[in-house]
Scaffold this active site. Structure first.
Site, mmCIF file in Angstrom:
data_model
loop_
_atom_site.group_PDB
_atom_site.id
_atom_site.type_symbol
_atom_site.label_atom_id
_atom_site.label_comp_id
_atom_site.label_asym_id
_atom_site.label_seq_id
_atom_site.Cartn_x
_atom_site.Cartn_y
_atom_site.Cartn_z
ATOM 1 N N ASP A 132 -22.971 -2.515 -30.042
ATOM 2 C CA ASP A 132 -22.156 -1.389 -29.628
ATOM 3 C C ASP A 132 -21.114 -1.246 -30.754
ATOM 4 O O ASP A 132 -20.914 -2.187 -31.530
ATOM 5 C CB ASP A 132 -21.479 -1.732 -28.285
ATOM 6 C CG ASP A 132 -20.446 -0.705 -27.896
ATOM 7 O OD1 ASP A 132 -20.751 0.486 -27.967
ATOM 8 O OD2 ASP A 132 -19.326 -1.114 -27.518
ATOM 9 N N ASP A 192 -17.699 0.916 -30.661
ATOM 10 C CA ASP A 192 -16.295 0.990 -30.247
ATOM 11 C C ASP A 192 -15.922 -0.254 -29.455
ATOM 12 O O ASP A 192 -16.539 -0.564 -28.435
ATOM 13 C CB ASP A 192 -16.079 2.236 -29.383
ATOM 14 C CG ASP A 192 -16.296 3.530 -30.167
ATOM 15 O OD1 ASP A 192 -15.692 3.668 -31.238
ATOM 16 O OD2 ASP A 192 -17.066 4.392 -29.715
ATOM 17 N N ARG A 220 -18.537 11.012 -23.880
ATOM 18 C CA ARG A 220 -17.410 11.954 -23.946
ATOM 19 C C ARG A 220 -17.341 12.800 -22.678
ATOM 20 O O ARG A 220 -16.275 12.949 -22.069
ATOM 21 C CB ARG A 220 -17.585 12.856 -25.174
ATOM 22 C CG ARG A 220 -16.322 13.545 -25.608
ATOM 23 C CD ARG A 220 -16.573 14.412 -26.831
ATOM 24 N NE ARG A 220 -17.102 13.656 -27.963
ATOM 25 C CZ ARG A 220 -17.592 14.203 -29.072
ATOM 26 N NH1 ARG A 220 -17.605 15.516 -29.212
ATOM 27 N NH2 ARG A 220 -18.053 13.443 -30.051
ATOM 28 N N SER A 265 -21.202 6.866 -28.990
ATOM 29 C CA SER A 265 -20.353 7.807 -29.719
ATOM 30 C C SER A 265 -21.154 8.734 -30.623
ATOM 31 O O SER A 265 -21.986 8.305 -31.413
ATOM 32 C CB SER A 265 -19.338 7.045 -30.568
ATOM 33 O OG SER A 265 -18.656 7.954 -31.413
ATOM 34 N N ASN A 319 -19.684 10.233 -32.913
ATOM 35 C CA ASN A 319 -18.992 10.093 -34.204
ATOM 36 C C ASN A 319 -19.403 8.815 -34.937
ATOM 37 O O ASN A 319 -18.823 8.497 -35.981
ATOM 38 C CB ASN A 319 -17.473 10.068 -33.976
ATOM 39 C CG ASN A 319 -16.974 11.367 -33.371
ATOM 40 O OD1 ASN A 319 -17.219 12.444 -33.914
ATOM 41 N ND2 ASN A 319 -16.303 11.287 -32.236
ATOM 42 N N ASP A 371 -18.737 -4.636 -25.447
ATOM 43 C CA ASP A 371 -17.392 -4.940 -24.922
ATOM 44 C C ASP A 371 -17.143 -4.289 -23.566
ATOM 45 O O ASP A 371 -16.105 -4.555 -22.950
ATOM 46 C CB ASP A 371 -16.302 -4.465 -25.894
ATOM 47 C CG ASP A 371 -16.184 -2.959 -25.915
ATOM 48 O OD1 ASP A 371 -17.227 -2.281 -26.028
ATOM 49 O OD2 ASP A 371 -15.053 -2.451 -25.799
HETATM 50 C C1 BG6 Z 1 -17.991 4.935 -26.608
HETATM 51 C C2 BG6 Z 1 -16.510 4.702 -26.321
HETATM 52 O O1 BG6 Z 1 -18.464 4.031 -27.547
HETATM 53 O O2 BG6 Z 1 -18.177 6.259 -27.098
HETATM 54 C C3 BG6 Z 1 -15.988 5.767 -25.378
HETATM 55 O O3 BG6 Z 1 -16.335 3.415 -25.757
HETATM 56 C C4 BG6 Z 1 -16.263 7.153 -25.928
HETATM 57 O O4 BG6 Z 1 -14.600 5.583 -25.195
HETATM 58 C C5 BG6 Z 1 -17.764 7.294 -26.213
HETATM 59 O O5 BG6 Z 1 -15.873 8.137 -24.994
HETATM 60 C C6 BG6 Z 1 -18.121 8.650 -26.816
HETATM 61 O O6 BG6 Z 1 -17.510 8.766 -28.053
HETATM 62 P P1 BG6 Z 1 -17.386 10.085 -28.912
HETATM 63 O O7 BG6 Z 1 -16.921 9.571 -30.252
HETATM 64 O O8 BG6 Z 1 -18.767 10.680 -28.989
HETATM 65 O O9 BG6 Z 1 -16.431 10.981 -28.235
HETATM 66 MG MG MG Z 2 -17.666 -0.367 -26.636
#
Ligand code: BG6
Ligand code: MG
Length: 217
Positions: free
Chosen positions: A9, A11, A49, A116, A118, A170
């Site tokens: 993972d 984040d 998100r 994510s 991103n 996590d």
């Molecule tokens: C996860 C995070 O990895 O990604 C979340 O723990 C987050 O907090 C999710 O909302 C989505 O991320 P992003 O960057 O696509 O908004």
């Molecule tokens: Mg995480």
């Protein structure tokens, strides 16, 4: 256990982005007049998100149409991207780069299983991209953790079975996802939250592939 790869993972495992997500969600919540604390943000860890937005709207008993929700998510993400734009390898969590180098020496393959959207950008900013043989992120999945889709796609991209890939997570939702998918899983954080994992450690500081395997045996 014949583990041939690690699926990370991102984040909260490789980099502490939760503080930036918090600031960005808090600004949005403020605009919507919804009180949103650091503790509230904890519950969003690992959620996509859109699921995070739904939780925040639920806290304020707000029901909005799909178009408005998309606009709010774009707004939050624009702020988040601004916050992470100066991120650098300095923000890697302690021990992560040493652990990655050790996996490379040991011939253990490496994949990403992150919710994510991103993630590719963040991997570049923190200088880890070259370690990854496969990257599965929020752009390639339709079901968010605790569904195992992100890890199953990661194993598939590596050409391996779930039991051959060790997941590092996590968030409780991520540990559940790994277990449902049939993956061995190491929780990064505290045993109170991640007790369902096969092993739990606070982070990668002082860890190597050998010490992690010893935790699993
Ligand atoms: C996860 C995070 O990895 O990604 C979340 O723990 C987050 O907090 C999710 O909302 C989505 O991320 P992003 O960057 O696509 O908004
Ligand atoms: Mg995480």
């Amino acid at each position: 256990m014949d583990i041939r790869a690690c699926l990370f993972d991102m984040d909260g495992v490789l980099v502490d982005t939760a503080k930036h997500h918090f600031v960005a969600w808090q600004r949005l919540a403020e605009e919507l007049s919804i009180p949103f604390s650091r503790e509230d943000n904890e519950a969003l860890k690992g959620l996509s998100r859109v699921d995070s937005l739904e939780v925040i709207l639920g806290m304020g008993n707000l029901v909005l149409d799909a178009q408005t929700k998309l606009q709010l998510m774009d707004k939050k993400n624009a702020h988040y991207l601004e916050l992470i734009s100066t991120m650098s390898p300095d923000e890697l969590l302690p021990g992560v780069s040493e652990f990655m180098a050790d996996l490379q020496r040991e011939g253990i393959r490496v994949g990403l299983g992150s919710s994510s959207k991103n993630a590719p950008q963040i991997l570049d900013l923190i200088g880890l991209r070259s370690y990854f043989d496969a990257v599965i992120d929020g752009n390639q999945i339709t079901l968010s953790k605790p569904d195992p889709e992100v890890f199953l796609k990661g194993a598939q991209a590596l050409g391996l079975e779930p039991e051959e890939c060790l997941v590092f997570e996590d968030a409780a939702a991520g540990v559940d996802a790994a277990r449902t998918g049939g993956f061995p899983v190491v929780g990064i954080g505290s045993p109170e939250v991640l007790g369902d994992a096969d092993a739990v450690m606070p982070g990668f500081k002082g860890e190597s592939w050998a010490t992690v395997l010893a935790r699993l045996s």
